[in-house]
Structures are given as structure tokens and as C-alpha cells.
Motif scaffolding. Structure first.
Motif, PDB file in Angstrom:
ATOM      1  N   ASP A 126      51.148  20.922  56.305  1.00  0.00           N
ATOM      2  CA  ASP A 126      50.270  22.094  56.348  1.00  0.00           C
ATOM      3  C   ASP A 126      48.834  21.595  56.495  1.00  0.00           C
ATOM      4  O   ASP A 126      48.226  21.110  55.548  1.00  0.00           O
ATOM      5  N   ARG A 127      48.287  21.739  57.689  1.00  0.00           N
ATOM      6  CA  ARG A 127      46.955  21.207  57.963  1.00  0.00           C
ATOM      7  C   ARG A 127      45.841  22.151  57.522  1.00  0.00           C
ATOM      8  O   ARG A 127      44.675  21.814  57.614  1.00  0.00           O
ATOM      9  N   SER A 128      46.210  23.335  57.028  1.00  0.00           N
ATOM     10  CA  SER A 128      45.180  24.258  56.551  1.00  0.00           C
ATOM     11  C   SER A 128      44.727  23.906  55.132  1.00  0.00           C
ATOM     12  O   SER A 128      43.752  24.437  54.641  1.00  0.00           O
ATOM     13  N   GLN A 129      45.485  23.021  54.475  1.00  0.00           N
ATOM     14  CA  GLN A 129      45.136  22.607  53.115  1.00  0.00           C
ATOM     15  C   GLN A 129      44.843  21.118  53.088  1.00  0.00           C
ATOM     16  O   GLN A 129      45.292  20.369  53.945  1.00  0.00           O
ATOM     17  N   GLN A 143      53.899  24.253  61.380  1.00  0.00           N
ATOM     18  CA  GLN A 143      54.351  25.427  62.128  1.00  0.00           C
ATOM     19  C   GLN A 143      55.492  25.045  63.070  1.00  0.00           C
ATOM     20  O   GLN A 143      56.356  25.867  63.366  1.00  0.00           O
ATOM     21  N   HIS A 144      55.532  23.771  63.505  1.00  0.00           N
ATOM     22  CA  HIS A 144      56.610  23.324  64.388  1.00  0.00           C
ATOM     23  C   HIS A 144      57.922  23.093  63.633  1.00  0.00           C
ATOM     24  O   HIS A 144      58.999  23.280  64.195  1.00  0.00           O
TER      25      HIS A 144
END
Length: 188
Positions: free
Chosen positions: A82-85, A63-64
Motif C-alpha cells: 500500500d503506497r498511500s501509507q 491495487q494489482h
């Protein structure tokens, strides 16, 4: 220009860099940074590296790097993830090291809050990429950034994980974090 700016700002802020080993240790390594209790450490660490003229990268939330200021984050070494995956960061990092030489900042605590133990990813990244672990710390009591103590690839291959962690734990006993209650000196 970065080198001059960093040295000037360090002097103005009253901080100094203490190199604990050869400056070339900082060319290609996993840079373990602890204690990690405030964001200010990132800025100070970047200034320390810039003052020595060394390339530095850090894995951060994507996001940054996707935000309106993302060009700046990338320019100072940010690598968005992407830390959501699920990501295979160990092999991702090993591939990055095949392409270029740099230091990759890892904060094994994974957060600025108190944690019961460190994450092991930095160790596995160093092993997979066949690069040394270099120790870095910001001592807020004495206003010193320590850089350069190296755990070589040969040490990583011949010593146990527990032995390496015990060495790191002993090293960080001398460091005073900005927020001591957010630091657990028992790291494994």
C-alpha cells in the motif's frame, strides 16, 4: 514448464539471456534492474529468470494484487504494498529474506520517466537483509537481457555507497534502453 515456455518465447521474440556470473548469484539477492523506461522490461525480466529456473519477486502497488487478476500477479512473484501509507520497506524486505530465498526486483529509478537520480532503498535493503546486489539490464539495441554481475555483501560492507553507485553507473553506460530520453545515465 515455465523454463521451457520462457526459452521458447525468448527465441520467438529474438531475445537472449547473457549470464555475467554464476547462476547461483540469482538465488538470493536484491536485483537492481535498469534502465526502466517501459513495462515490457518486466515481462522480459520474468522470462529471463524463468528460463534459468530461478525464483523472482517484485514489490508492486497493492491495487494489482487486490484486483480480479491479483492471483496471477501473486503467482508470478508480486508482493503488493500500500503506497498511500508509510511503509518500512527496508525492514519488511529484510524479514522476507529471513523466511525464503529469492531475488527481489528493484527498479531504483522508481518510475519509467526520466529522473535526476536513483532512490537509495535498494542499497539499504541489501545491507539490512545481508544479501548481495545483483545487476540486471535489458539492452533493446542488441535484444539481450544481462543478469548475474554481483556486488557481494562483503563489498557492500567495506566500500562506500558512492563507490558502489559509481560502479553501477559505469556498468549501465553500455545499455541501450527502449526509450532513451526516459533514461538518465547519471544515477547519483
Amino acid at each position: 514448464m515455465k523454463k521451457f515456455f520462457a526459452k521458447l518465447l525468448f527465441n520467438l521474440l529474438g531475445w537472449k539471456v547473457v549470464l555475467e556470473g554464476d547462476v547461483d548469484n540469482l538465488d538470493r539477492c536484491i536485483l537492481v534492474v535498469a534502465p526502466h523506461t517501459v513495462n515490457q522490461e518486466y515481462i522480459l525480466g520474468n522470462l529471463a529468470y524463468w528460463s534459468l529456473g530461478k525464483p523472482l519477486k517484485v514489490i508492486i502497488k497493492d491495487q494489482h494484487t487486490k484486483a480480479w487478476y491479483g492471483f496471477f500477479i501473486k503467482a508470478i512473484g508480486g508482493i503488493g504494498i500500500d503506497r498511500s501509507q508509510k511503509n518500512d520497506l527496508v525492514n519488511f524486505v529484510a524479514e522476507l529474506f529471513k523466511k525464503e530465498d529469492f531475488s527481489l526486483v528493484i527498479t531504483p529509478e522508481g518510475t519509467r520517466s526520466w529522473v535526476p537520480k536513483w532512490r537509495k532503498g535498494f542499497y539499504h535493503m541489501a545491507m539490512a537483509a545481508k544479501v548481495p546486489i545483483v545487476i540486471a539490464a535489458g539492452d533493446f539495441k542488441d535484444r539481450i537481457i544481462y543478469l548475474g554481475k554481483k556486488i557481494s555483501v562483503e563489498d557492500l560492507e567495506t566500500r562506500t555507497y558512492e563507490d558502489i553507485m559509481a560502479e553501477l553507473e559505469e556498468y549501465y553506460k553500455k545499455i541501450t534502453p527502449k526509450i532513451p530520453e526516459n533514461w538518465n545515465p547519471k544515477i547519483y
